[in-house]
Design an enzyme around this catalytic site. Structure first.
Site, PDB file in Angstrom:
ATOM      1  N   GLU A  11       9.489  -6.399 -14.032  1.00  0.00           N
ATOM      2  CA  GLU A  11       8.704  -7.634 -14.078  1.00  0.00           C
ATOM      3  C   GLU A  11       7.500  -7.463 -13.147  1.00  0.00           C
ATOM      4  O   GLU A  11       7.635  -6.929 -12.041  1.00  0.00           O
ATOM      5  CB  GLU A  11       9.548  -8.829 -13.626  1.00  0.00           C
ATOM      6  CG  GLU A  11      10.746  -9.115 -14.516  1.00  0.00           C
ATOM      7  CD  GLU A  11      10.344  -9.531 -15.923  1.00  0.00           C
ATOM      8  OE1 GLU A  11       9.323 -10.231 -16.058  1.00  0.00           O
ATOM      9  OE2 GLU A  11      11.044  -9.144 -16.878  1.00  0.00           O
ATOM     10  N   ARG A  46     -11.155  -4.273   1.376  1.00  0.00           N
ATOM     11  CA  ARG A  46     -11.899  -5.497   1.104  1.00  0.00           C
ATOM     12  C   ARG A  46     -11.625  -6.564   2.165  1.00  0.00           C
ATOM     13  O   ARG A  46     -12.505  -7.354   2.515  1.00  0.00           O
ATOM     14  CB  ARG A  46     -11.541  -6.021  -0.290  1.00  0.00           C
ATOM     15  CG  ARG A  46     -12.299  -5.316  -1.407  1.00  0.00           C
ATOM     16  CD  ARG A  46     -11.712  -5.591  -2.762  1.00  0.00           C
ATOM     17  NE  ARG A  46     -10.479  -4.819  -2.960  1.00  0.00           N
ATOM     18  CZ  ARG A  46      -9.659  -4.987  -3.987  1.00  0.00           C
ATOM     19  NH1 ARG A  46      -9.919  -5.903  -4.893  1.00  0.00           N
ATOM     20  NH2 ARG A  46      -8.582  -4.247  -4.111  1.00  0.00           N
ATOM     21  N   ASP A  77      -2.497  -3.387  -1.899  1.00  0.00           N
ATOM     22  CA  ASP A  77      -3.921  -3.220  -2.182  1.00  0.00           C
ATOM     23  C   ASP A  77      -4.761  -4.271  -1.462  1.00  0.00           C
ATOM     24  O   ASP A  77      -4.318  -5.407  -1.270  1.00  0.00           O
ATOM     25  CB  ASP A  77      -4.133  -3.326  -3.701  1.00  0.00           C
ATOM     26  CG  ASP A  77      -5.517  -2.871  -4.117  1.00  0.00           C
ATOM     27  OD1 ASP A  77      -6.138  -2.085  -3.382  1.00  0.00           O
ATOM     28  OD2 ASP A  77      -5.988  -3.306  -5.184  1.00  0.00           O
ATOM     29  N   HIS A 135      -6.592  -1.192   7.239  1.00  0.00           N
ATOM     30  CA  HIS A 135      -5.339  -0.435   7.121  1.00  0.00           C
ATOM     31  C   HIS A 135      -4.401  -0.754   8.289  1.00  0.00           C
ATOM     32  O   HIS A 135      -3.183  -0.866   8.101  1.00  0.00           O
ATOM     33  CB  HIS A 135      -5.629   1.060   7.058  1.00  0.00           C
ATOM     34  CG  HIS A 135      -6.409   1.468   5.842  1.00  0.00           C
ATOM     35  ND1 HIS A 135      -6.019   1.123   4.564  1.00  0.00           N
ATOM     36  CD2 HIS A 135      -7.565   2.186   5.717  1.00  0.00           C
ATOM     37  CE1 HIS A 135      -6.891   1.616   3.692  1.00  0.00           C
ATOM     38  NE2 HIS A 135      -7.841   2.254   4.369  1.00  0.00           N
ATOM     39  N   LEU A 147      18.726  -1.550   4.007  1.00  0.00           N
ATOM     40  CA  LEU A 147      17.567  -1.477   3.120  1.00  0.00           C
ATOM     41  C   LEU A 147      17.057  -0.038   3.021  1.00  0.00           C
ATOM     42  O   LEU A 147      16.872   0.643   4.024  1.00  0.00           O
ATOM     43  CB  LEU A 147      16.455  -2.378   3.654  1.00  0.00           C
ATOM     44  CG  LEU A 147      15.092  -2.293   2.964  1.00  0.00           C
ATOM     45  CD1 LEU A 147      15.191  -2.841   1.534  1.00  0.00           C
ATOM     46  CD2 LEU A 147      14.036  -3.073   3.764  1.00  0.00           C
TER      47      LEU A 147
END
Length: 252
Positions: free
Chosen positions: A218, A35, A31, A48, A142
């Site tokens: 978490e 901004r 996020d 972006h 991964l």
């Protein structure tokens, strides 16, 4: 000089990691791109693009230190509400990213998975996604799960519909439905639930991301905008994670 110091700090943080206490699965709400751009008087799409650069380092570090699953909230079901020009730019950026990066990701044994309903994406994007998924399907390193046109609520509804269809077809008995059964109908079937959820930009909410899957994850929040999120921030979050006491409702 500063770059060398930062590299040295990163290397030390990696060495200090307890490999036995690494989260197996990290999910990230990326996020703050808009901004970040606004702060620099740049168009939102520039934010972006900068976010893609941040992503490259996070994927590499995750792979290097032995994280098994990395799930990235790239485009939500709600993001269609954004201006058409921004959505178009995001889809074009997705295509460019996959075309440019998939070769290196494949060489690094990274496996690409998609969660969400991609049928509504532009055909070019779907084509590049299919190529990336197929190319990396046998990789054992991964697992990068990209959430595209994904929403936690729609994920649950999708699962409920799948279960109902199987019950109506007599392929599933109602009394056999349990949490494990339900999980197999989610977009994340076969993927363990996240141990750690990271959100950047200072916001402290889930925003309809992996609602079922993060029941005992978490949470780690940072005010850093996603384009400024570095490998050092990722390792900082992991260091914090290893000190958490995960009781899963018990007293241990």
């Amino acid at each position: 000089m500063l770059k060398n110091i930062m590299k040295s700090n990163k290397e030390k943080m990696i060495v200090d990691l307890d490999k036995d206490k690494l989260p197996k699965h990290i999910a990230i709400i990326m996020d703050g791109n808009g901004r970040w751009a606004k702060k620099r008087n740049l168009p939102r799409i520039a934010g972006h693009r900068a976010g893609v650069e941040a992503l490259r380092g996070v994927i590499k570090t995750s792979s290097d230190i032995g994280i098994k699953y990395l799930t990235l909230y790239a485009f939500s079901t709600e993001n269609w509400k954004r201006p058409a020009e921004e959505v178009k730019g995001l889809m074009e950026l997705l295509v460019l990213y996959l075309r440019k990066e998939i070769g290196e990701l494949h060489n690094n044994n990274v496996k690409i998975n998609i969660i969400g309903d991609i049928s509504k994406l532009p055909s070019k994007a779907i084509s590049e996604i299919d190529k990336a998924v197929n190319l990396t399907s046998n990789n054992k390193g991964l697992n990068v799960n990209i959430a595209l046109n994904y929403g936690g609520k729609s994920d649950i509804i999708h699962a409920v519909k799948g279960i109902c269809e199987n019950v109506l077809d007599n392929n599933l008995q109602i009394e056999d439905i349990c949490e494990d059964t339900f999980s197999k109908y989610l977009y994340t079937r076969g993927i363990p639930d996240p141990d750690l959820l990271i959100r950047t930009s200072g916001e402290q909410r889930i925003s309809n991301f992996l609602l079922w899957q993060i029941a005992y994850s978490e949470l780690w929040f940072t005010k850093v905008y996603w384009p400024d999120f570095t490998s050092e921030h990722l390792i900082e979050a992991i260091h914090d994670f290893k000190h958490r006491k995960r009781r899963f409702g018990g007293l241990k």
